[in-house]
Design a protein around this motif. Structure first.
Motif, short mmCIF file in Angstrom:
data_model
loop_
_atom_site.label_atom_id
_atom_site.label_comp_id
_atom_site.label_asym_id
_atom_site.label_seq_id
_atom_site.Cartn_x
_atom_site.Cartn_y
_atom_site.Cartn_z
N LEU A 176 0.83 -1.21 0.00
CA LEU A 176 0.00 0.00 0.00
C LEU A 176 0.86 1.25 0.00
CD1 LEU A 176 -2.68 -1.00 2.68
CD2 LEU A 176 -2.92 -1.08 0.17
N ALA A 177 0.37 2.30 -0.66
CA ALA A 177 0.99 3.62 -0.58
C ALA A 177 0.83 4.16 0.83
CB ALA A 177 0.37 4.56 -1.60
N ASP A 178 1.62 5.18 1.19
CA ASP A 178 1.63 5.66 2.57
C ASP A 178 0.23 6.02 3.07
OD1 ASP A 178 4.32 5.29 2.57
OD2 ASP A 178 4.87 7.41 2.70
N GLY A 179 -0.52 6.79 2.27
CA GLY A 179 -1.86 7.20 2.70
C GLY A 179 -2.78 6.02 2.93
N GLU A 180 -2.72 5.04 2.04
CA GLU A 180 -3.56 3.84 2.18
C GLU A 180 -3.10 3.00 3.37
OE1 GLU A 180 -2.71 2.37 -1.72
OE2 GLU A 180 -4.70 2.94 -2.48
N LEU A 181 -1.78 2.95 3.57
CA LEU A 181 -1.24 2.19 4.69
C LEU A 181 -1.74 2.77 6.02
CD1 LEU A 181 1.00 -0.13 5.14
CD2 LEU A 181 2.46 1.78 5.84
N ILE A 182 -1.69 4.09 6.14
CA ILE A 182 -2.16 4.76 7.36
C ILE A 182 -3.65 4.51 7.56
CG2 ILE A 182 -2.57 7.04 8.36
CD1 ILE A 182 0.13 7.89 7.06
N GLN A 183 -4.40 4.61 6.50
CA GLN A 183 -5.85 4.39 6.59
C GLN A 183 -6.17 2.96 7.04
OE1 GLN A 183 -7.90 5.15 2.91
NE2 GLN A 183 -9.93 5.02 3.82
N ALA A 184 -5.44 1.99 6.50
CA ALA A 184 -5.68 0.58 6.86
C ALA A 184 -5.28 0.31 8.31
CB ALA A 184 -4.90 -0.32 5.91
N TYR A 185 -4.18 0.88 8.75
CA TYR A 185 -3.71 0.66 10.12
C TYR A 185 -4.70 1.28 11.11
CZ TYR A 185 -0.04 -0.17 13.65
OH TYR A 185 0.70 -0.62 14.72
N ARG A 186 -5.17 2.49 10.80
CA ARG A 186 -6.16 3.14 11.67
C ARG A 186 -7.43 2.29 11.76
NH1 ARG A 186 -6.29 8.42 12.89
NH2 ARG A 186 -5.11 9.00 11.03
N PRO A 224 1.05 2.44 19.13
CA PRO A 224 0.96 1.57 17.95
C PRO A 224 1.54 2.22 16.70
CG PRO A 224 -1.12 1.58 19.15
CD PRO A 224 -0.28 2.67 19.74
N TRP A 225 1.39 3.53 16.57
CA TRP A 225 1.91 4.22 15.39
C TRP A 225 3.42 4.33 15.44
CZ3 TRP A 225 -1.00 4.90 11.29
CH2 TRP A 225 -2.39 4.91 11.46
N TRP A 226 3.96 4.56 16.63
CA TRP A 226 5.41 4.60 16.76
C TRP A 226 6.01 3.24 16.40
CZ3 TRP A 226 9.68 7.33 17.15
CH2 TRP A 226 10.83 6.74 17.66
N GLN A 227 5.37 2.17 16.85
CA GLN A 227 5.86 0.83 16.55
C GLN A 227 5.84 0.56 15.04
OE1 GLN A 227 3.12 -1.30 19.03
NE2 GLN A 227 4.14 -0.67 20.92
N LEU A 228 4.78 0.99 14.38
CA LEU A 228 4.70 0.82 12.93
C LEU A 228 5.80 1.62 12.23
CD1 LEU A 228 3.21 -0.22 10.39
CD2 LEU A 228 1.83 1.89 10.48
N SER A 229 5.97 2.86 12.64
CA SER A 229 6.98 3.72 12.02
C SER A 229 8.38 3.13 12.19
CB SER A 229 6.92 5.11 12.64
OG SER A 229 7.92 5.95 12.11
N GLU A 230 8.68 2.63 13.38
CA GLU A 230 9.99 2.04 13.64
C GLU A 230 10.20 0.78 12.79
OE1 GLU A 230 12.70 2.84 16.45
OE2 GLU A 230 11.91 4.41 15.13
N TYR A 231 9.19 -0.06 12.72
CA TYR A 231 9.35 -1.29 11.94
C TYR A 231 9.51 -0.98 10.45
CZ TYR A 231 8.75 -5.91 10.02
OH TYR A 231 8.96 -7.08 9.33
N VAL A 232 8.67 -0.10 9.94
CA VAL A 232 8.74 0.26 8.53
C VAL A 232 10.11 0.87 8.21
CG1 VAL A 232 7.81 1.87 6.81
CG2 VAL A 232 6.26 0.50 8.20
N GLY A 233 10.62 1.69 9.12
CA GLY A 233 11.93 2.28 8.92
C GLY A 233 13.02 1.23 8.83
N ALA A 234 12.90 0.19 9.65
CA ALA A 234 13.89 -0.89 9.62
C ALA A 234 13.84 -1.67 8.31
CB ALA A 234 13.65 -1.84 10.80
#
Length: 372
Positions: free
Chosen positions: A121-131, A217-227
């Motif tokens: 997913l693109a960033d916007g879609e990824l954020i929408q799905a996670y939310r 939860p968002w911090w965890q996603l950001s950290e994992y995606v960054g890795a």
């Protein structure tokens, strides 16, 4: 723009009456900015946040909004009505004994598994799905076949509304306290916008509170995606604002804090008007340097150190009066600390047991920004 008003049923009393929350919402026709969720009075005696919401709604009525703003005052009707004589006891759920602000749901998302399914997913879609996943998990929690406690029912319903927003502000006060802000370390620059002189920079971990339940939860996603080599800035901001002392409202002071919130919302583009941050010195310390001082004995306390005022090492913090020891050297015991600090709050009562948490103080304090 006038806000709409609705209500939300969050539980039922033993006599069958519904427990409901009032919800106010400003929703512009054209939404181009982050959405906001603000709640107050999760602890029954911490009423100043309601005054801030009152002042904030009046300011919002007279400005151009670009994002949806949802406000929930009186967020804990059980706690607010938990009275004993002239005092409000509503800090702990009377059924379970759990702090009302520690009832929120720890999602414990398997971020690696979730991202493996959604990495395309693109960033916007990824954020929408996670939310959507976070909101759905709250709903599943509420619908457990085993049920949830009264406090969890209330907390998770509030948390679900928080997950639907991009900015979450949880308004609290201390027992006898100065204003201070709980701010996640990754969002430290935001602390320079609120009308609050002291900031506690908290780690990006879940400790049970509302703000942590939203941003972790968002911090965890950001950290994992960054890795995984993909940059994703944490898209959600959440803060706890401590607005002074409990069992007390001050409408003039509430306006000061409402304007500080407006400055932050202006900075985020939610408010079209330019609202500057209040000029003041702002100080901070890390949560690991926020210390609790417990009374070494029982007795009657004279609180000497003023909250919000720096205290030099060796200066008196408090006196303990023990009239049962009258005639001896133990009748009056001075208490001091061996390091410089800023007292942030102290216990509300002058009568304490041994071991009572007398003061919370900031140590290793540093300047965040000078007066502008």
């Amino acid at each position: 723009m006038k806000p709409s008003r609705t209500s939300l049923k969050i539980g039922e009393l033993a006599t069958g009456q519904d427990l409901e929350l009032p919800i106010f919402q400003f929703e512009p026709a054209d939404i181009t900015a982050p959405s906001v969720y603000i709640q107050a009075n999760v602890h029954g005696a911490e009423v100043q946040g309601n005054a801030v919401i009152y002042q904030l709604m009046q300011l919002l009525e007279n400005c151009e909004l670009r994002g949806k703003v949802t406000l929930v005052p009186l967020a804990n009707p059980l706690g607010i009505n938990q009275k004993s004589g002239e005092f409000t006891l509503g800090r702990f759920d009377p059924i379970t004994g759990v702090n009302w602000n520690r009832e929120y749901f720890d999602h414990k998302v398997d971020v690696a598994a979730w991202y493996a399914e959604h990495s395309h997913l693109a960033d916007g879609e990824l954020i929408q799905a996670y939310r959507a996943m976070l909101v759905e998990r709250c709903q599943i929690r509420l619908q457990s076949e085993w049920g949830v406690t009264t406090g969890q029912q209330q907390a998770v319903m509030l948390q679900r509304m928080g997950h639907e927003a991009d900015i979450v502000l949880d308004l609290h006060t201390g027992p006898k306290a100065c204003k201070h802000l709980y701010c996640p370390e990754y969002d430290a620059e935001a602390a320079k916008l609120f009308s609050i002189p002291y900031t506690l920079l908290i780690p990006n971990d879940f400790g049970g509170a509302m703000d942590e339940s939203v941003f972790c939860p968002w911090w965890q996603l950001s950290e994992y995606v960054g890795a995984q080599g993909r940059e994703l800035t944490v898209p959600v901001s959440a803060f706890t604002l401590e607005l002074g002392s409990q069992e007390y409202i001050d409408l003039d002071d509430a306006l000061v804090d409402a304007k500080g919130i407006m400055a932050y919302l202006s900075h985020r583009g939610v408010v079209a008007d330019s609202v500057p941050a209040a000029p003041m010195q702002r100080f901070a310390c890390y949560l690991k340097d926020y210390k609790k001082f417990h009374s070494p004995m029982g007795g009657m306390v004279e609180y000497l150190a003023k909250v919000g005022q720096p205290l030099v090492a060796g200066e008196p913090l408090a006196n303990i009066l023990r009239l049962d020891q009258y005639g001896s050297s133990k009748v009056l015991t001075p208490l001091c600390l061996s390091q410089d600090c800023v007292p942030v709050l102290h216990f509300a009562s002058a009568s304490v047991y041994q071991g009572t948490e007398l003061y919370k103080v900031m140590t290793n304090v540093f300047v965040m920004t000078n007066s502008e």
